[in-house]
Design a protein around this motif. Structure first.
Motif, short mmCIF file in Angstrom:
data_model
loop_
_atom_site.label_atom_id
_atom_site.label_comp_id
_atom_site.label_asym_id
_atom_site.label_seq_id
_atom_site.Cartn_x
_atom_site.Cartn_y
_atom_site.Cartn_z
N THR A 137 3.90 8.00 -2.40
CA THR A 137 5.09 7.17 -2.27
C THR A 137 4.66 5.71 -2.21
O THR A 137 3.52 5.41 -1.85
N GLY A 138 5.56 4.81 -2.57
CA GLY A 138 5.27 3.39 -2.50
C GLY A 138 4.54 2.89 -3.73
O GLY A 138 4.59 3.49 -4.80
N ILE A 139 3.83 1.76 -3.55
CA ILE A 139 3.11 1.12 -4.65
C ILE A 139 1.73 0.67 -4.18
O ILE A 139 1.48 0.56 -3.00
N GLY A 140 0.87 0.39 -5.15
CA GLY A 140 -0.46 -0.12 -4.88
C GLY A 140 -0.60 -1.55 -5.37
O GLY A 140 0.35 -2.14 -5.89
N GLU A 193 13.27 -5.76 -6.82
CA GLU A 193 11.93 -5.70 -6.21
C GLU A 193 11.65 -4.40 -5.47
O GLU A 193 10.53 -4.15 -5.05
N ASP A 194 12.65 -3.55 -5.30
CA ASP A 194 12.47 -2.26 -4.64
C ASP A 194 12.14 -1.21 -5.70
O ASP A 194 13.03 -0.64 -6.33
N TYR A 195 10.85 -0.95 -5.91
CA TYR A 195 10.42 0.07 -6.86
C TYR A 195 9.15 0.71 -6.35
O TYR A 195 8.45 0.16 -5.52
N GLY A 196 8.86 1.90 -6.86
CA GLY A 196 7.65 2.59 -6.46
C GLY A 196 7.78 4.09 -6.62
O GLY A 196 8.79 4.60 -7.10
N HIS A 197 6.75 4.80 -6.20
CA HIS A 197 6.78 6.27 -6.24
C HIS A 197 7.64 6.76 -5.07
O HIS A 197 7.65 6.17 -3.99
N GLU A 227 4.08 17.79 8.17
CA GLU A 227 3.22 16.87 7.44
C GLU A 227 1.79 17.37 7.66
O GLU A 227 1.21 17.16 8.71
N MET A 228 1.25 18.06 6.65
CA MET A 228 -0.07 18.68 6.77
C MET A 228 -1.19 17.63 6.71
O MET A 228 -2.24 17.81 7.30
N ALA A 229 -0.94 16.59 5.95
CA ALA A 229 -1.92 15.50 5.82
C ALA A 229 -1.15 14.24 5.45
O ALA A 229 -0.10 14.30 4.80
N PHE A 230 -1.68 13.11 5.87
CA PHE A 230 -1.08 11.80 5.56
C PHE A 230 -2.21 10.83 5.29
O PHE A 230 -3.24 10.87 5.94
N GLY A 231 -2.00 9.97 4.31
CA GLY A 231 -3.01 8.95 4.02
C GLY A 231 -2.41 7.78 3.29
O GLY A 231 -1.22 7.80 2.94
N ASN A 232 -3.22 6.78 3.08
CA ASN A 232 -2.80 5.61 2.31
C ASN A 232 -3.56 5.60 1.00
O ASN A 232 -4.68 6.09 0.91
N TRP A 233 -2.96 5.01 -0.01
CA TRP A 233 -3.63 4.83 -1.30
C TRP A 233 -3.35 3.43 -1.78
O TRP A 233 -2.42 2.77 -1.37
N ASP A 234 -4.18 2.97 -2.69
CA ASP A 234 -3.98 1.66 -3.26
C ASP A 234 -4.27 1.65 -4.73
O ASP A 234 -5.13 2.13 -5.28
N MET A 288 0.84 -1.17 0.00
CA MET A 288 0.00 0.00 0.00
C MET A 288 0.88 1.24 0.00
O MET A 288 1.86 1.31 0.72
N GLY A 289 0.52 2.21 -0.80
CA GLY A 289 1.27 3.45 -0.88
C GLY A 289 0.82 4.46 0.16
O GLY A 289 -0.20 4.28 0.84
N GLU A 290 1.59 5.52 0.27
CA GLU A 290 1.31 6.58 1.22
C GLU A 290 1.20 7.91 0.48
O GLU A 290 1.87 8.12 -0.53
N ILE A 291 0.38 8.80 1.01
CA ILE A 291 0.24 10.15 0.50
C ILE A 291 0.82 11.09 1.56
O ILE A 291 0.41 11.04 2.72
N HIS A 292 1.76 11.91 1.15
CA HIS A 292 2.37 12.88 2.07
C HIS A 292 2.11 14.29 1.55
O HIS A 292 2.40 14.59 0.39
N ASP A 293 1.59 15.14 2.39
CA ASP A 293 1.39 16.55 2.07
C ASP A 293 2.35 17.32 2.96
O ASP A 293 2.07 17.57 4.14
N LEU A 294 3.50 17.66 2.41
CA LEU A 294 4.61 18.24 3.17
C LEU A 294 4.79 19.72 2.82
O LEU A 294 4.76 20.08 1.64
N HIS A 295 5.01 20.54 3.86
CA HIS A 295 5.20 21.98 3.64
C HIS A 295 6.29 22.51 4.56
O HIS A 295 6.36 22.13 5.74
N CYS A 296 7.10 23.41 4.04
CA CYS A 296 8.16 24.06 4.80
C CYS A 296 7.56 24.72 6.03
O CYS A 296 6.52 25.38 5.95
N THR A 297 8.23 24.54 7.17
CA THR A 297 7.71 25.10 8.42
C THR A 297 7.82 26.62 8.45
O THR A 297 7.16 27.26 9.28
#
Length: 149
Positions: free
Chosen positions: A20-23, A63-67, A142-149, A1-10
Motif C-alpha cells: 500500500t502507499g507509494i515509494g 495528489e492522493d494516489y498509490g497502491h 496482520e501476520m507480518a508488516f513492513g515498509n517498502w520504498d 514510504m509504502g507499507e506491506i501488509h500480510d493479512l489473513h482471515c482469523t
C-alpha cells in the motif's frame, strides 16, 4: 514510504500480501509522464492510454494516489491495485474488473476490529465491511508488516 501488509482471515486463513502507499520513485512526473511506468502499475493498456490522453487535455493529477487493497463488492476476493484520480471536467480513475464476476473492484481502508485483529471497510460505502469469501468472517490477523520504498 509504502507499507506491506500480510493479512489473513482469523478463521480460515484466506488472505493477501499487499503493498500500500507509494515509494520514492512515485513522483507525479515518474508515474504520470512515463507511459511504461504507469502501465506497469495499472497493468491495463486501456486505463494507461486514457490517462495519458486526459493529461494531454489538461486534467490534473490528484495528489492522493498509490497502491491500495481492493475487493470485489460481490464475491469479496481481495486484490492489490494502484489507484489514482484525475480532475477535470469529469473525474477519472481506474476501474478494475473482478476476474471472477467482472464487477468493478472497490478500494478498502483499515478499520478497527477486536483486540489484535483488523477489519477492512469499503471507502465509498463506509458502513460496508469486507468479509472473507471463503468463510464469511470479517476479521483479519496482520501476520507480518513492513515498509517498502
Amino acid at each position: 514510504m509504502g507499507e506491506i501488509h500480510d493479512l489473513h482471515c482469523t478463521k480460515c486463513g484466506y488472505g493477501i500480501k499487499a503493498d500500500t502507499g507509494i515509494g520514492m520513485l512515485y513522483s507525479p512526473e515518474n508515474v504520470f509522464r512515463n507511459r511504461q511506468f504507469l502501465l506497469d502499475l495499472v497493468d491495463n493498456t486501456k486505463i494507461t492510454d486514457q490517462t495519458m490522453s486526459l493529461l494531454k487535455e489538461g486534467y490534473e493529477i490528484n495528489e492522493d494516489y498509490g497502491h491500495a487493497i481492493y475487493a470485489c463488492p460481490n464475491d469479496f476476493y481481495l486484490f492489490d491495485k494502484f489507484y489514482f484520480q484525475l480532475n477535470g471536467p469529469n473525474k477519472f480513475g481506474p476501474q478494475y474488473p473482478c476476474p471472477y464476476c467482472q464487477m468493478t473492484l472497490e478500494r478498502l481502508t483499515f478499520a478497527k476490529g477486536n483486540p489484535g485483529t483488523t477489519r477492512l471497510r469499503f471507502v465509498k460505502e463506509p458502513k460496508k465491511y469486507w468479509h472473507c469469501p471463503k468463510c464469511g468472517n470479517d476479521e483479519l490477523n496482520e501476520m507480518a508488516f513492513g515498509n517498502w520504498d
